[in-house]
Write a protein that holds these residues in place. Structure first.
Motif, PDB file in Angstrom:
ATOM      1  N   LEU A   1       2.701   9.538  -2.402  1.00 33.24           N
ATOM      2  CA  LEU A   1       2.980   8.465  -3.351  1.00 33.24           C
ATOM      3  C   LEU A   1       2.534   7.118  -2.791  1.00 33.24           C
ATOM      4  O   LEU A   1       1.911   6.318  -3.498  1.00 33.24           O
ATOM      5  CB  LEU A   1       4.471   8.431  -3.694  1.00 33.24           C
ATOM      6  N   ALA A   2       2.831   6.862  -1.524  1.00 35.25           N
ATOM      7  CA  ALA A   2       2.440   5.597  -0.902  1.00 35.25           C
ATOM      8  C   ALA A   2       0.923   5.456  -0.861  1.00 35.25           C
ATOM      9  O   ALA A   2       0.379   4.386  -1.183  1.00 35.25           O
ATOM     10  CB  ALA A   2       3.028   5.498   0.501  1.00 35.25           C
ATOM     11  N   ILE A   3       0.226   6.510  -0.483  1.00 36.39           N
ATOM     12  CA  ILE A   3      -1.233   6.467  -0.437  1.00 36.39           C
ATOM     13  C   ILE A   3      -1.795   6.246  -1.843  1.00 36.39           C
ATOM     14  O   ILE A   3      -2.726   5.461  -2.039  1.00 36.39           O
ATOM     15  CB  ILE A   3      -1.798   7.760   0.193  1.00 36.39           C
ATOM     16  N   SER A   4      -1.231   6.917  -2.826  1.00 39.11           N
ATOM     17  CA  SER A   4      -1.698   6.760  -4.204  1.00 39.11           C
ATOM     18  C   SER A   4      -1.499   5.332  -4.703  1.00 39.11           C
ATOM     19  O   SER A   4      -2.383   4.761  -5.352  1.00 39.11           O
ATOM     20  CB  SER A   4      -0.957   7.724  -5.133  1.00 39.11           C
ATOM     21  N   LEU A   5      -0.355   4.730  -4.401  1.00 35.58           N
ATOM     22  CA  LEU A   5      -0.095   3.358  -4.832  1.00 35.58           C
ATOM     23  C   LEU A   5      -1.004   2.363  -4.119  1.00 35.58           C
ATOM     24  O   LEU A   5      -1.466   1.391  -4.724  1.00 35.58           O
ATOM     25  CB  LEU A   5       1.376   2.998  -4.617  1.00 35.58           C
ATOM     26  N   MET A   6      -1.275   2.609  -2.839  1.00 36.12           N
ATOM     27  CA  MET A   6      -2.204   1.732  -2.119  1.00 36.12           C
ATOM     28  C   MET A   6      -3.609   1.840  -2.701  1.00 36.12           C
ATOM     29  O   MET A   6      -4.308   0.839  -2.845  1.00 36.12           O
ATOM     30  CB  MET A   6      -2.209   2.060  -0.630  1.00 36.12           C
ATOM     31  N   PHE A   7      -4.019   3.050  -3.044  1.00 32.73           N
ATOM     32  CA  PHE A   7      -5.334   3.242  -3.656  1.00 32.73           C
ATOM     33  C   PHE A   7      -5.398   2.545  -5.007  1.00 32.73           C
ATOM     34  O   PHE A   7      -6.385   1.889  -5.342  1.00 32.73           O
ATOM     35  CB  PHE A   7      -5.634   4.734  -3.801  1.00 32.73           C
ATOM     36  N   LEU A   8      -4.342   2.662  -5.810  1.00 32.47           N
ATOM     37  CA  LEU A   8      -4.291   2.003  -7.106  1.00 32.47           C
ATOM     38  C   LEU A   8      -4.402   0.495  -6.943  1.00 32.47           C
ATOM     39  O   LEU A   8      -5.156  -0.165  -7.662  1.00 32.47           O
ATOM     40  CB  LEU A   8      -2.997   2.367  -7.846  1.00 32.47           C
ATOM     41  N   GLU A   9      -3.679  -0.068  -6.003  1.00 27.98           N
ATOM     42  CA  GLU A   9      -3.721  -1.512  -5.781  1.00 27.98           C
ATOM     43  C   GLU A   9      -5.110  -1.949  -5.317  1.00 27.98           C
ATOM     44  O   GLU A   9      -5.608  -2.998  -5.718  1.00 27.98           O
ATOM     45  CB  GLU A   9      -2.664  -1.920  -4.752  1.00 27.98           C
ATOM     46  N   ALA A  10      -5.751  -1.137  -4.504  1.00 20.99           N
ATOM     47  CA  ALA A  10      -7.077  -1.485  -3.985  1.00 20.99           C
ATOM     48  C   ALA A  10      -8.148  -1.443  -5.068  1.00 20.99           C
ATOM     49  O   ALA A  10      -9.185  -2.090  -4.925  1.00 20.99           O
ATOM     50  CB  ALA A  10      -7.451  -0.541  -2.850  1.00 20.99           C
ATOM     51  N   THR A  11      -7.918  -0.713  -6.140  1.00 23.33           N
ATOM     52  CA  THR A  11      -8.917  -0.631  -7.209  1.00 23.33           C
ATOM     53  C   THR A  11      -8.770  -1.761  -8.216  1.00 23.33           C
ATOM     54  O   THR A  11      -9.511  -1.799  -9.198  1.00 23.33           O
ATOM     55  CB  THR A  11      -8.818   0.710  -7.961  1.00 23.33           C
ATOM     56  N   GLY A  12      -7.865  -2.686  -7.983  1.00 20.51           N
ATOM     57  CA  GLY A  12      -7.577  -3.744  -8.949  1.00 20.51           C
ATOM     58  C   GLY A  12      -8.423  -4.984  -8.830  1.00 20.51           C
ATOM     59  O   GLY A  12      -8.034  -6.033  -9.327  1.00 20.51           O
ATOM     60  N   GLY A  13      -9.534  -4.903  -8.161  1.00 23.03           N
ATOM     61  CA  GLY A  13     -10.406  -6.064  -8.046  1.00 23.03           C
ATOM     62  C   GLY A  13     -10.047  -6.935  -6.858  1.00 23.03           C
ATOM     63  O   GLY A  13      -9.367  -6.515  -5.930  1.00 23.03           O
ATOM     64  N   HIS A  14     -10.480  -8.193  -6.912  1.00 21.47           N
ATOM     65  CA  HIS A  14     -10.329  -9.106  -5.777  1.00 21.47           C
ATOM     66  C   HIS A  14      -8.865  -9.339  -5.407  1.00 21.47           C
ATOM     67  O   HIS A  14      -8.499  -9.308  -4.243  1.00 21.47           O
ATOM     68  CB  HIS A  14     -11.014 -10.437  -6.094  1.00 21.47           C
TER      69      HIS A  14
END
Length: 56
Positions: A21-34
């Protein structure tokens, strides 16, 4: 022994699930642009208390 094994399996399962879950949320946040999705959604914390956000 059966109860101990059940506790160990549950602990490993929960730990793995939280890690995923933590890795997935970090990946989601990283895909949000600048600035990331948290800025896009208006969830930017002001840790210094200066009333300015880090969102561009």
């Amino acid at each position: 022994m059966n109860r101990l094994m059940k506790v160990v399996v549950w602990t490993i399962g929960i730990t793995f699930g939280l890690f995923f879950l933590a890795i997935s949320l970090m990946f989601l946040e990283a895909t949000g642009g600048h600035d990331g999705w948290l800025c896009e959604w208006g969830i930017d914390t002001d840790g210094a208390g200066t009333l300015t956000s880090g969102c561009g």
